[in-house]
Design a protein around this motif. Structure first.
Motif, mmCIF file in Angstrom:
data_model
loop_
_atom_site.group_PDB
_atom_site.id
_atom_site.type_symbol
_atom_site.label_atom_id
_atom_site.label_comp_id
_atom_site.label_asym_id
_atom_site.label_seq_id
_atom_site.Cartn_x
_atom_site.Cartn_y
_atom_site.Cartn_z
ATOM 1 N N VAL A 26 0.849 -1.187 0.000
ATOM 2 C CA VAL A 26 0.000 0.000 0.000
ATOM 3 C C VAL A 26 0.888 1.242 0.000
ATOM 4 O O VAL A 26 1.896 1.286 0.716
ATOM 5 C CB VAL A 26 -0.917 0.028 1.245
ATOM 6 N N TYR A 27 0.532 2.237 -0.816
ATOM 7 C CA TYR A 27 1.261 3.498 -0.755
ATOM 8 C C TYR A 27 0.307 4.663 -0.989
ATOM 9 O O TYR A 27 -0.801 4.493 -1.522
ATOM 10 C CB TYR A 27 2.431 3.537 -1.744
ATOM 11 N N GLY A 28 0.741 5.853 -0.564
ATOM 12 C CA GLY A 28 -0.104 7.028 -0.721
ATOM 13 C C GLY A 28 0.685 8.315 -0.654
ATOM 14 O O GLY A 28 1.864 8.332 -0.270
ATOM 15 N N ASN A 29 0.031 9.403 -1.053
ATOM 16 C CA ASN A 29 0.627 10.740 -0.974
ATOM 17 C C ASN A 29 0.731 11.178 0.480
ATOM 18 O O ASN A 29 -0.172 10.933 1.281
ATOM 19 C CB ASN A 29 -0.233 11.748 -1.732
ATOM 20 N N ILE A 30 1.809 11.851 0.818
ATOM 21 C CA ILE A 30 2.021 12.337 2.175
ATOM 22 C C ILE A 30 1.472 13.753 2.306
ATOM 23 O O ILE A 30 1.952 14.681 1.660
ATOM 24 C CB ILE A 30 3.516 12.316 2.543
ATOM 25 N N ILE A 31 0.447 13.904 3.134
ATOM 26 C CA ILE A 31 -0.113 15.234 3.405
ATOM 27 C C ILE A 31 0.534 15.796 4.672
ATOM 28 O O ILE A 31 1.079 16.893 4.678
ATOM 29 C CB ILE A 31 -1.643 15.166 3.572
ATOM 30 N N ILE A 32 0.470 15.050 5.751
ATOM 31 C CA ILE A 32 1.171 15.373 6.992
ATOM 32 C C ILE A 32 1.890 14.105 7.426
ATOM 33 O O ILE A 32 1.250 13.081 7.675
ATOM 34 C CB ILE A 32 0.205 15.832 8.103
ATOM 35 N N ASN A 33 3.203 14.164 7.505
ATOM 36 C CA ASN A 33 3.985 12.956 7.780
ATOM 37 C C ASN A 33 3.548 12.285 9.077
ATOM 38 O O ASN A 33 3.406 12.931 10.115
ATOM 39 C CB ASN A 33 5.471 13.319 7.864
ATOM 40 N N LYS A 34 3.332 10.960 8.982
ATOM 41 C CA LYS A 34 2.930 10.096 10.101
ATOM 42 C C LYS A 34 1.515 10.375 10.617
ATOM 43 O O LYS A 34 1.081 9.790 11.601
ATOM 44 C CB LYS A 34 3.915 10.212 11.278
ATOM 45 N N LYS A 35 0.787 11.262 9.940
ATOM 46 C CA LYS A 35 -0.556 11.610 10.414
ATOM 47 C C LYS A 35 -1.636 11.528 9.343
ATOM 48 O O LYS A 35 -2.756 11.085 9.622
ATOM 49 C CB LYS A 35 -0.556 13.021 11.024
ATOM 50 N N LYS A 36 -1.322 11.969 8.137
ATOM 51 C CA LYS A 36 -2.373 12.025 7.121
ATOM 52 C C LYS A 36 -1.803 11.737 5.737
ATOM 53 O O LYS A 36 -0.827 12.365 5.311
ATOM 54 C CB LYS A 36 -3.055 13.397 7.133
ATOM 55 N N TYR A 37 -2.452 10.779 5.041
ATOM 56 C CA TYR A 37 -2.090 10.430 3.668
ATOM 57 C C TYR A 37 -3.371 10.353 2.831
ATOM 58 O O TYR A 37 -4.470 10.166 3.350
ATOM 59 C CB TYR A 37 -1.391 9.063 3.613
ATOM 60 N N ASN A 38 -3.206 10.511 1.508
ATOM 61 C CA ASN A 38 -4.352 10.298 0.620
ATOM 62 C C ASN A 38 -3.893 9.582 -0.648
ATOM 63 O O ASN A 38 -2.765 9.131 -0.744
ATOM 64 C CB ASN A 38 -5.073 11.621 0.305
ATOM 65 N N LYS A 39 -4.797 9.450 -1.618
ATOM 66 C CA LYS A 39 -4.542 8.720 -2.861
ATOM 67 C C LYS A 39 -3.960 7.340 -2.581
ATOM 68 O O LYS A 39 -2.876 6.979 -3.036
ATOM 69 C CB LYS A 39 -3.627 9.540 -3.771
ATOM 70 N N GLN A 40 -4.697 6.568 -1.828
ATOM 71 C CA GLN A 40 -4.247 5.228 -1.450
ATOM 72 C C GLN A 40 -4.222 4.294 -2.667
ATOM 73 O O GLN A 40 -5.176 4.229 -3.437
ATOM 74 C CB GLN A 40 -5.182 4.655 -0.389
ATOM 75 N N HIS A 41 -3.121 3.585 -2.825
ATOM 76 C CA HIS A 41 -2.981 2.573 -3.878
ATOM 77 C C HIS A 41 -2.706 1.229 -3.216
ATOM 78 O O HIS A 41 -1.854 1.140 -2.326
ATOM 79 C CB HIS A 41 -1.843 2.917 -4.825
ATOM 80 N N ILE A 42 -3.393 0.199 -3.660
ATOM 81 C CA ILE A 42 -3.228 -1.137 -3.100
ATOM 82 C C ILE A 42 -2.799 -2.096 -4.211
ATOM 83 O O ILE A 42 -3.471 -2.208 -5.236
ATOM 84 C CB ILE A 42 -4.532 -1.638 -2.448
ATOM 85 N N ILE A 43 -1.666 -2.779 -4.010
ATOM 86 C CA ILE A 43 -1.124 -3.690 -5.009
ATOM 87 C C ILE A 43 -1.063 -5.099 -4.419
ATOM 88 O O ILE A 43 -0.355 -5.325 -3.428
ATOM 89 C CB ILE A 43 0.291 -3.265 -5.437
ATOM 90 N N PRO A 44 -1.795 -6.059 -4.973
ATOM 91 C CA PRO A 44 -1.692 -7.443 -4.501
ATOM 92 C C PRO A 44 -0.282 -7.974 -4.743
ATOM 93 O O PRO A 44 0.239 -7.905 -5.863
ATOM 94 C CB PRO A 44 -2.728 -8.187 -5.354
ATOM 95 N N LEU A 45 0.337 -8.514 -3.715
ATOM 96 C CA LEU A 45 1.723 -8.969 -3.840
ATOM 97 C C LEU A 45 1.873 -10.159 -4.773
ATOM 98 O O LEU A 45 2.956 -10.389 -5.321
ATOM 99 C CB LEU A 45 2.288 -9.311 -2.458
ATOM 100 N N GLU A 46 0.820 -10.941 -4.965
ATOM 101 C CA GLU A 46 0.902 -12.090 -5.868
ATOM 102 C C GLU A 46 1.216 -11.662 -7.301
ATOM 103 O O GLU A 46 1.694 -12.454 -8.103
ATOM 104 C CB GLU A 46 -0.405 -12.879 -5.840
#
Length: 265
Positions: free
Chosen positions: A63-83
């Motif tokens: 999972v990764y996302g844009n950093i809005i406030i470090n360690k507190k708020k992220y957006n644009k979540q992307h989810i990649i199946p590891l398989e």
């Protein structure tokens, strides 16, 4: 061992914290058997420029996302199946980014960079371990075909196909969805169905179109006695990483990986 964290309170708290950081912009992440393996900030090579992204490695997804406030708020979540993931190390560029590797999937592939060679090794080792465990437990085979890594816009000032058309505000860049090259409009005015990336035909360069069309013609000739297929029309270019980072520049955070020397609660 990651398995000992499956039902631990520590793992449940960590996943709840990740969900809270994404808020309503993210999907629920707490599912039975899921473990948060590690987390940290990596530099993702986006279409227009490199950008810092928060990454979370679970035992079944990345999972990764844009950093809005470090360690507190992220957006644009992307989810990649590891398989679906395959990693490929990138050689260091003495004049550019170092400690990088490719994250390749059937639908999207991109490069990421760690701050040090040690962190690169840790990330790649933990991701590959999760992939191997998943494939072993499921009995599935690794994905054979992966999407091309897009060449960043700044790497091409002229069309990589005709090598004549110069890019301007009016003559914009396009990316071939098959090879990832930066090309001009006339050199990418064809579309082709790439089922692993989209249900609609996508923009491809003329070279790739000729190759794909030839392969398709051969396949149709071989199976003409079995079936006939039709394609539908396409979609526009998009760049979901184009949003500027709103958060402040961050000091380097060492990534955390859980489970290796931790007792389950």
């Amino acid at each position: 061992m990651v398995d000992k964290l499956v039902n631990s309170e520590a793992n449940a708290r960590r996943i709840a914290m990740v969900e809270s950081c994404f808020g309503s912009s993210g999907q629920p992440l707490a599912v039975p058997g899921r473990v948060l393996v590690g987390e940290g900030v990596l530099t993702k090579m986006c279409r227009k420029k490199p950008k810092t992204r928060q990454f979370y490695l679970f035992n079944d997804i990345l999972v990764y996302g844009n950093i809005i406030i470090n360690k507190k708020k992220y957006n644009k979540q992307h989810i990649i199946p590891l398989e679906e993931v395959k990693l490929e190390s990138i050689e260091d560029d003495p004049r550019g980014y170092q400690h990088g590797w490719l994250i390749k999937t059937a639908s999207k592939s991109f490069a990421v960079y760690a701050a040090t060679p040690v962190e690169k090794g840790e990330w790649m080792a933990h991701i590959n371990k999760c992939i191997d465990d998943l494939l072993r437990k499921s009995g599935k085979k690794a994905v054979a075909e992966h999407a091309a890594v897009w060449v960043p816009d700044g790497k091409a000032h002229v069309c990589m196909h005709c090598e004549k058309s110069q890019f301007t505000l009016i003559n914009r860049r396009h990316h071939c969805r098959k090879c990832g090259a930066v090309v001009c409009g006339p050199c990418s005015n064809k579309r082709f169905l790439l089922p692993s990336q989209s249900s609609k035909p996508l923009r491809v360069c003329l070279r790739c179109y000729d190759v794909l069309s030839g392969a398709k013609a051969n396949n149709l000739a071989d199976s003409a006695h079995k079936s006939n297929n039709q394609d539908s029309s396409g979609e526009e270019d998009s760049d979901d990483d184009d949003e500027a980072q709103k958060g402040q520049d961050m000091a380097h955070d060492v990534p955390k990986f859980y489970g290796d020397n931790e007792k389950a609660e």
